[in-house]
Design an enzyme around this catalytic site. Structure first.
Site, mmCIF file in Angstrom:
data_model
loop_
_atom_site.group_PDB
_atom_site.id
_atom_site.type_symbol
_atom_site.label_atom_id
_atom_site.label_comp_id
_atom_site.label_asym_id
_atom_site.label_seq_id
_atom_site.Cartn_x
_atom_site.Cartn_y
_atom_site.Cartn_z
ATOM 1 N N GLU A 158 0.875 -1.165 0.000
ATOM 2 C CA GLU A 158 0.000 0.000 0.000
ATOM 3 C C GLU A 158 0.915 1.217 0.000
ATOM 4 O O GLU A 158 1.793 1.327 0.864
ATOM 5 C CB GLU A 158 -0.868 -0.025 1.269
ATOM 6 C CG GLU A 158 -1.870 1.086 1.314
ATOM 7 C CD GLU A 158 -2.739 1.033 2.582
ATOM 8 O OE1 GLU A 158 -2.691 0.034 3.326
ATOM 9 O OE2 GLU A 158 -3.455 2.028 2.803
ATOM 10 N N ARG A 162 5.446 -12.743 10.056
ATOM 11 C CA ARG A 162 6.109 -11.462 9.791
ATOM 12 C C ARG A 162 7.526 -11.483 10.315
ATOM 13 O O ARG A 162 7.841 -12.222 11.249
ATOM 14 C CB ARG A 162 5.384 -10.334 10.527
ATOM 15 C CG ARG A 162 4.025 -10.007 10.084
ATOM 16 C CD ARG A 162 3.396 -8.997 11.034
ATOM 17 N NE ARG A 162 3.852 -7.636 10.756
ATOM 18 C CZ ARG A 162 3.244 -6.830 9.891
ATOM 19 N NH1 ARG A 162 2.182 -7.237 9.230
ATOM 20 N NH2 ARG A 162 3.688 -5.620 9.690
ATOM 21 N N LYS A 200 4.450 0.939 9.623
ATOM 22 C CA LYS A 200 4.549 2.178 8.848
ATOM 23 C C LYS A 200 3.965 3.357 9.623
ATOM 24 O O LYS A 200 4.451 4.478 9.517
ATOM 25 C CB LYS A 200 3.825 2.016 7.506
ATOM 26 C CG LYS A 200 4.694 1.337 6.461
ATOM 27 C CD LYS A 200 4.041 1.353 5.102
ATOM 28 C CE LYS A 200 3.073 0.221 4.961
ATOM 29 N NZ LYS A 200 2.579 0.011 3.611
HETATM 30 P P1 ATP Z 1 2.714 -2.020 8.139
HETATM 31 O O1 ATP Z 1 2.132 -2.898 9.192
HETATM 32 O O2 ATP Z 1 4.142 -1.678 8.328
HETATM 33 O O3 ATP Z 1 1.886 -0.817 7.835
HETATM 34 P P2 ATP Z 1 1.481 -3.380 5.985
HETATM 35 O O4 ATP Z 1 1.308 -4.818 6.117
HETATM 36 O O5 ATP Z 1 0.282 -2.530 6.193
HETATM 37 O O6 ATP Z 1 2.719 -2.932 6.839
HETATM 38 P P3 ATP Z 1 1.624 -3.343 3.151
HETATM 39 O O7 ATP Z 1 2.129 -2.255 2.287
HETATM 40 O O8 ATP Z 1 0.198 -3.672 3.112
HETATM 41 O O9 ATP Z 1 2.092 -2.973 4.603
HETATM 42 O O10 ATP Z 1 2.504 -4.652 2.945
HETATM 43 C C1 ATP Z 1 2.810 -5.223 1.713
HETATM 44 C C2 ATP Z 1 3.182 -6.652 1.941
HETATM 45 O O11 ATP Z 1 4.281 -6.743 2.836
HETATM 46 C C3 ATP Z 1 2.040 -7.432 2.550
HETATM 47 O O12 ATP Z 1 1.872 -8.619 1.812
HETATM 48 C C4 ATP Z 1 2.487 -7.718 3.944
HETATM 49 O O13 ATP Z 1 2.045 -8.977 4.360
HETATM 50 C C5 ATP Z 1 4.011 -7.693 3.847
HETATM 51 N N1 ATP Z 1 4.609 -7.284 5.114
HETATM 52 C C6 ATP Z 1 4.366 -6.165 5.824
HETATM 53 N N2 ATP Z 1 5.057 -6.152 6.970
HETATM 54 C C7 ATP Z 1 5.789 -7.291 6.993
HETATM 55 C C8 ATP Z 1 6.707 -7.879 7.923
HETATM 56 N N3 ATP Z 1 7.045 -7.275 9.074
HETATM 57 N N4 ATP Z 1 7.249 -9.069 7.604
HETATM 58 C C9 ATP Z 1 6.948 -9.682 6.456
HETATM 59 N N5 ATP Z 1 6.093 -9.195 5.549
HETATM 60 C C10 ATP Z 1 5.508 -8.017 5.801
HETATM 61 MG MG MG Z 2 -1.426 -3.636 4.778
#
Ligand code: ATP
Ligand code: MG
Length: 559
Positions: free
Chosen positions: A35, A261, A271
């Site tokens: 995102e 994760r 984020k």
């Molecule tokens: P955040 O929690 O930091 O806002 P998010 O999951 O909302 O992260 P996205 O941009 O939606 O961020 O993530 C894109 C991809 O990265 C998703 O498939 C998510 O599962 C993966 N992802 C996010 N954080 C992690 C992590 N700590 N370890 C592994 N994969 C991750």
């Molecule tokens: Mg997300």
């Protein structure tokens, strides 16, 4: 780039292998769906290495898709940084960059299909009412009074929602699944909401937007994804992912597979929290070298191969775990230990005058760029009457353990001669301002006769060295798990950045280009800053120390 990657077995590879062997799939198609609401962090690096890396290992494809269903937060700058980070990590997406917004027309059509099949309805409950009807984990929800309205009526209302006839939040489209489901996500989830918001790609075309759960599975299917690899928090969403695809006319049904994760000690991977550090000025931007963002790690001097190596080492499982920062730092040390040329830099200079060295003489000496790798060549260093050593490398008196320069004793200068300290000059306050030493001309590349120097220290020539600004970075948080604190901001390490002005570096470093990395002998790994380093103003970031100094501190504290 796939040269280094050892490919350990894991449960996802096992599934892919089985699918290829059984003929369920002929090839592998994955996607990475960020995102664009912030910069990518080290956790995303894991997801990138899994999605892009697995596709690459199986000669398949991986798409880069921006999940831009949330128009309020999307920013072009984030999207740009994300594409740059993926490329820098060494990956290439298949075809054009995709956007969930590219599918808004199709998503809308599938929503109408669900209404026509009486599997979705327009609900007029307010958000609060909807919440109270939803029930709890131990209590079933209640059907909305609008649930059983004729589907023709829902269809008409849905079209009017799209046409902009209703206020934001006045009604929503919900999937008709099961208000008593033990899985809250299956209790008639909202799949479209009214939201008058300008979208970066579709402008003002839409005033209704699909939810993430509805969008994600359909986007995957439209892109013929075979394995939709995501993190564990989506496990409870999988039944909905499958329900949507089972109930619309689409041929493809990707398999969603969840892995744990990556959580890293002494930092945060959210984020939202990282955004707070940036907007409230605790760091200098998303790519501050202390940030766990990919661009921050890059600016710090971490290499893409070290990050990939680290991510592979943490493993691909469903087990929730937190990894020590030292594991990442060790991957960086290992990689830079091999790749980074050596150089000499004196962070806190102490002047030495070599009393028996000719006034106007300068010697050009050759020093190997890497002690174990001759192919990395040699460089010129300059020896002269006045040199600098580090203040920490001299003591007036010291015990046997101190293997540096001591008054009356001798030490070897790295790549040069053995010197002996004869006298110490101090200012009125008793601070040491200069040392008077003598050099032994018979010690270039050979041991002195009749005495043994205490150790080897680094140095630079006073006249043939350059001033430099050196930025020493340390962990951003003092505690292993800042996210667990009531207010993570209170756990920030106030000493995470020390700017050393007045350091002196050897002449060859005047040619360093931004992002070049070096091992400054006995000091650590450093890189020329990506933005601030210039030929007439040298700026180096400490990437990582030579050894793990935190391990020592932590060991002491636990004794
Ligand atoms: P955040 O929690 O930091 O806002 P998010 O999951 O909302 O992260 P996205 O941009 O939606 O961020 O993530 C894109 C991809 O990265 C998703 O498939 C998510 O599962 C993966 N992802 C996010 N954080 C992690 C992590 N700590 N370890 C592994 N994969 C991750
Ligand atoms: Mg997300």
């Amino acid at each position: 780039m796939s040269t280094e990657a050892p490919k350990p077995a894991n449960f996802i590879r096992n599934i892919i292998n089985t699918d290829l062997e059984s003929g369920k799939h002929q090839s592998v198609q994955t996607r990475f769906p960020p995102e664009p609401n912030g910069f990518l962090h080290v956790g995303h690096a894991k997801s990138i290495c899994i999605n892009f890396g697995f596709a690459q290992d199986y000669n398949g494809h991986c798409n880069l898709r921006f999940d831009d269903t949330n128009p309020a937060k999307e920013e072009l700058a984030y999207a740009k940084a994300i594409t740059e980070d993926v490329q820098w990590l060494g990956f290439k997406w298949s075809g054009e960059i995709r956007h969930a917004a590219d599918y808004f027309d199709q998503l809308y059509a599938y929503a109408e299909e669900l209404i026509e099949k009486d599997l979705a309805y327009v609900d007029e409950l307010s958000a609060d009412e909807m919440k109270s009807y939803r029930g709890t984990l131990v209590e079933a929800g209640k059907n909305s009074p609008y649930r059983n309205r004729p589907n023709s009526e829902s269809l008409e209302l849905f079209r009017k929602m799209r046409a902009g006839d209703f206020a934001d939040g006045a009604m929503a489209l919900r999937a008709k699944i099961d208000m008593a489901s033990p899985n809250m996500n299956m209790r008639d989830p909202v799949i479209y909401r009214i939201k008058r918001q300008h979208h970066i790609r579709t402008g003002d075309k839409w005033c209704i937007y699909p939810t993430y759960d509805f969008t994600h599975c359909i986007s995957d299917a439209l892109e013929s994804v075979t394995h939709s690899l995501c993190t564990l928090e989506f496990e409870d969403h999988r039944p909905l992912y499958d329900w949507v695809l089972d109930n619309i006319s689409i041929d493809c049904h990707p398999q969603q597979i969840e892995f744990s994760r990556l959580n890293l000690e002494h930092t945060i991977t959210s984020k939202r929290k990282l955004n707070k550090l940036v907007t409230e000025g605790y760091v200098n931007g998303w790519d501050d070298p202390r940030m766990p963002t990919i661009s921050g790690m890059r600016r710090r001097g971490f290499t893409a191969s070290a990050i990939r190596d680290f991510v592979i080492r943490t493993g691909v499982t469903k087990k929730v775990h937190t990894v020590e920062m030292s594991l990442l730092e060790n991957s960086v040390r290992e990689d830079l230990g091999e790749k980074a040329p050596r150089a000499m830099a004196v962070l806190k200079p102490l002047k030495i005058t070599l009393t028996n060295y000719p006034e106007d003489k300068t010697e050009e000496l050759m020093a190997p760029n890497h002690p174990q790798n001759e192919s990395m060549g040699e460089r010129k260093i300059y020896f002269s009457k006045e040199i600098y050593i580090d203040q920490a490398d001299f003591r007036e008196s010291a015990n046997k353990k101190y293997k540096r320069l001591v008054l009356g004793k001798s030490v070897r200068l790295r790549n040069a001669y053995v010197i002996t300290c004869d006298d110490v000059i101090k200012d009125a306050d008793g601070n040491i301002t200069e040392l008077l030493c003598s050099y032994d001309p018979n010690t270039l590349g050979k041991n002195p006769e009749g005495y043994k120097p205490k150790g080897v220290i680094h140095w630079v020539s006073a006249s043939h060295s350059k001033p430099a600004e050196i930025r020493l970075y340390d962990r951003l948080f003092n505690v292993p798990n800042p996210a667990a604190a009531d207010d993570f901001l209170t756990t920030i390490n106030p000493n995470s950045l020390e700017v050393v002005d007045g350091a002196r570096v050897e002449m060859s470093l005047a040619n360093a280009k931004p992002e070049d990395t070096f091992q400054f002998e006995r000091e650590g790994y450093f890189c020329a800053d990506r933005y601030d380093h210039q030929t007439d103003k040298l700026v180096f970031n400490r990437t990582v120390t030579l050894r793990d100094s935190w391990a020592k501190i932590e060991a002491k504290e636990t004794k």
